[in-house]
Design a protein around this motif. Sequence first.
Motif, PDB file in Angstrom:
ATOM      1  N   ASN A 175      29.866  26.488 -15.928  1.00 36.26           N
ATOM      2  CA  ASN A 175      29.917  27.265 -14.730  1.00 36.26           C
ATOM      3  C   ASN A 175      29.942  26.377 -13.386  1.00 36.26           C
ATOM      4  O   ASN A 175      29.130  26.806 -12.319  1.00 36.26           O
ATOM      5  CB  ASN A 175      28.418  27.981 -14.596  1.00 36.26           C
ATOM      6  N   GLN A 176      30.794  25.495 -13.251  1.00 32.51           N
ATOM      7  CA  GLN A 176      31.209  24.759 -11.921  1.00 32.51           C
ATOM      8  C   GLN A 176      31.789  25.443 -11.183  1.00 32.51           C
ATOM      9  O   GLN A 176      31.672  25.698 -10.004  1.00 32.51           O
ATOM     10  CB  GLN A 176      31.598  23.538 -12.212  1.00 32.51           C
ATOM     11  N   PHE A 177      32.980  26.185 -11.467  1.00 34.18           N
ATOM     12  CA  PHE A 177      33.879  26.834 -10.668  1.00 34.18           C
ATOM     13  C   PHE A 177      34.876  27.560 -11.530  1.00 34.18           C
ATOM     14  O   PHE A 177      35.285  27.047 -12.653  1.00 34.18           O
ATOM     15  CB  PHE A 177      34.573  26.212  -9.408  1.00 34.18           C
ATOM     16  N   LEU A 279      29.994  22.455   4.958  1.00 39.99           N
ATOM     17  CA  LEU A 279      31.183  23.280   4.788  1.00 39.99           C
ATOM     18  C   LEU A 279      31.512  24.055   5.995  1.00 39.99           C
ATOM     19  O   LEU A 279      32.592  24.306   6.414  1.00 39.99           O
ATOM     20  CB  LEU A 279      30.818  24.180   3.634  1.00 39.99           C
ATOM     21  N   THR A 280      30.253  24.577   6.718  1.00 41.02           N
ATOM     22  CA  THR A 280      30.291  25.336   7.727  1.00 41.02           C
ATOM     23  C   THR A 280      31.136  24.695   8.861  1.00 41.02           C
ATOM     24  O   THR A 280      31.824  25.079   9.623  1.00 41.02           O
ATOM     25  CB  THR A 280      28.926  25.675   8.110  1.00 41.02           C
ATOM     26  N   LEU A 311      31.783  26.469  -3.718  1.00 38.44           N
ATOM     27  CA  LEU A 311      31.425  27.182  -2.734  1.00 38.44           C
ATOM     28  C   LEU A 311      32.470  27.513  -1.662  1.00 38.44           C
ATOM     29  O   LEU A 311      32.338  28.539  -1.098  1.00 38.44           O
ATOM     30  CB  LEU A 311      30.358  26.128  -2.115  1.00 38.44           C
ATOM     31  N   ALA A 312      33.455  26.858  -1.805  1.00 38.60           N
ATOM     32  CA  ALA A 312      34.712  26.974  -0.912  1.00 38.60           C
ATOM     33  C   ALA A 312      35.944  26.617  -1.694  1.00 38.60           C
ATOM     34  O   ALA A 312      36.509  25.581  -1.083  1.00 38.60           O
ATOM     35  CB  ALA A 312      34.519  26.339   0.588  1.00 38.60           C
ATOM     36  N   PRO A 313      36.333  27.251  -2.659  1.00 39.69           N
ATOM     37  CA  PRO A 313      37.530  26.958  -3.531  1.00 39.69           C
ATOM     38  C   PRO A 313      38.858  26.907  -2.664  1.00 39.69           C
ATOM     39  O   PRO A 313      39.560  25.782  -2.914  1.00 39.69           O
ATOM     40  CB  PRO A 313      37.718  27.963  -4.530  1.00 39.69           C
ATOM     41  N   ALA A 314      38.991  27.444  -1.565  1.00 37.01           N
ATOM     42  CA  ALA A 314      39.915  27.298  -0.975  1.00 37.01           C
ATOM     43  C   ALA A 314      40.271  26.324   0.119  1.00 37.01           C
ATOM     44  O   ALA A 314      41.368  26.018   0.724  1.00 37.01           O
ATOM     45  CB  ALA A 314      40.495  28.766  -0.043  1.00 37.01           C
TER      46      ALA A 314
END
Length: 470
Positions: A175-177, A279-280, A311-314
Amino acid sequence: MIDWYADLPDIKPKYLAITQLIRHLIQEDKLLPGQRLPAERELAEALKVDRSTVSRALLELASVGLVVKRTGSGTFVSSLPHLDNATNKVNWTTFLETTASNNYQAYQGQLLQARALDNGHLIDAAVNELPMDLIPKLGSLQMDWQNFLLAQHQEQDAGYLPLIQTISNVHKARNQFKLTRQSLIIAGGAQQSLLLILRSLLQVGDAVAYAQPSYFNASAIFQAVGVRTYTVPLKHGKLDLGVLEDLILKHRIKLLLLNPTFQNPTGEIVSLRQRQKILTLCQQYQVPIVEDDVFGWLVNKSDEVPTFKSLAPANVIYISSLSKLLGSSTRIGWIVAPQAIGQRLLQVQKKLDIVPSMLAQVMANLALTNPSFNSEIHKLTLALAARREAVATIFHEVRPDWQFASPNGGLFFWVTQRDQEIFNHLLAKHILVKPGPIYGADRQTFRFNFAVIDETKQEQLRTQLRQLKP
């Protein structure tokens, strides 16, 4: 009167421009044999460069006989400057000095010598990987020649298709991505993955940032590709976001490199809240993140934190490998990147011809699909926990002056103590550690691999630590 700044050639790097200028001034008799040059500090101010840039330029000129440096007196034009010979002569001294001043090389030499002279009393806690007795026992991996030949027909640009599918299933099961709109590319380990990313996405002179302390500090990759590096303080799992923002604004940081799970060398796990803050900030300034997750295999479910990739794949390029799990010679790693970036990585990988061997990929797939794989990983985490607790107990008992936090996994303790010369003191007692300067930290810190301390070595460690000065 020489106008140093106005006459400086518009070329880079600046130290070459300075050497060219001084050579020209000597050739035009504007600097005469025996004439004293301005002091390095004055020259740096006149040229509007750092003093270190002037120092390197003068070192280049001295190496080819154009100037002479006299201790306590300054730098003088040579009495007989040989301009014709100087124009084509490479200054090999600068290469040797760069190597000699490298902290990693100096310490590594001492570690290698101690290993070579080992008489059976050595405790080698400076190694980067698992000891042989803890590497998962997967038995015989069955493969015949005919099946290996057939496997070659399943090779794609991104790697051996069954291995790609197996790794995809591993990430889904953990369940990582998800791999939707992502490319998964097989590479020759985490370091080669990083090299491929830097070569594919950056130009010479571009800037990257990473945490300090960090194993990235000892990597030769950045110098090899001509990338500038800047460090961001990391303490108690928190990255100094103020420093990171300043670096982004001042130096146009192109990539942020992170090793957020059992960070090497501190062993810390960056919290979910901290990951969200990072990330932000990075999304605000459009700075992609490269997430190195080679220790992610060793996380207990109760301690698991979502990956940056999930959290932010792109916005994230993800790296992992098998070398920390199945031995350092297992040169199989992989990259998960947005599809457009993945295509670029594949083009450069093919151009550089750094695709891992098919045999290594087939063996890696057999290991990952072995029925015992998951149970062996569970046994490994239990064994590591036992050794971690045993070594922590010894440290608390024998060296109460050492400060360290016991991580919930990984392989390392990050220790702080008051002895400036602890590396050499430990070395004298046949205990090898990785000293802090290798990772960009001070001499009062070191990394200790507790995984190598089995029951036999635990008492040996206790005895040898007691022999240290209090």
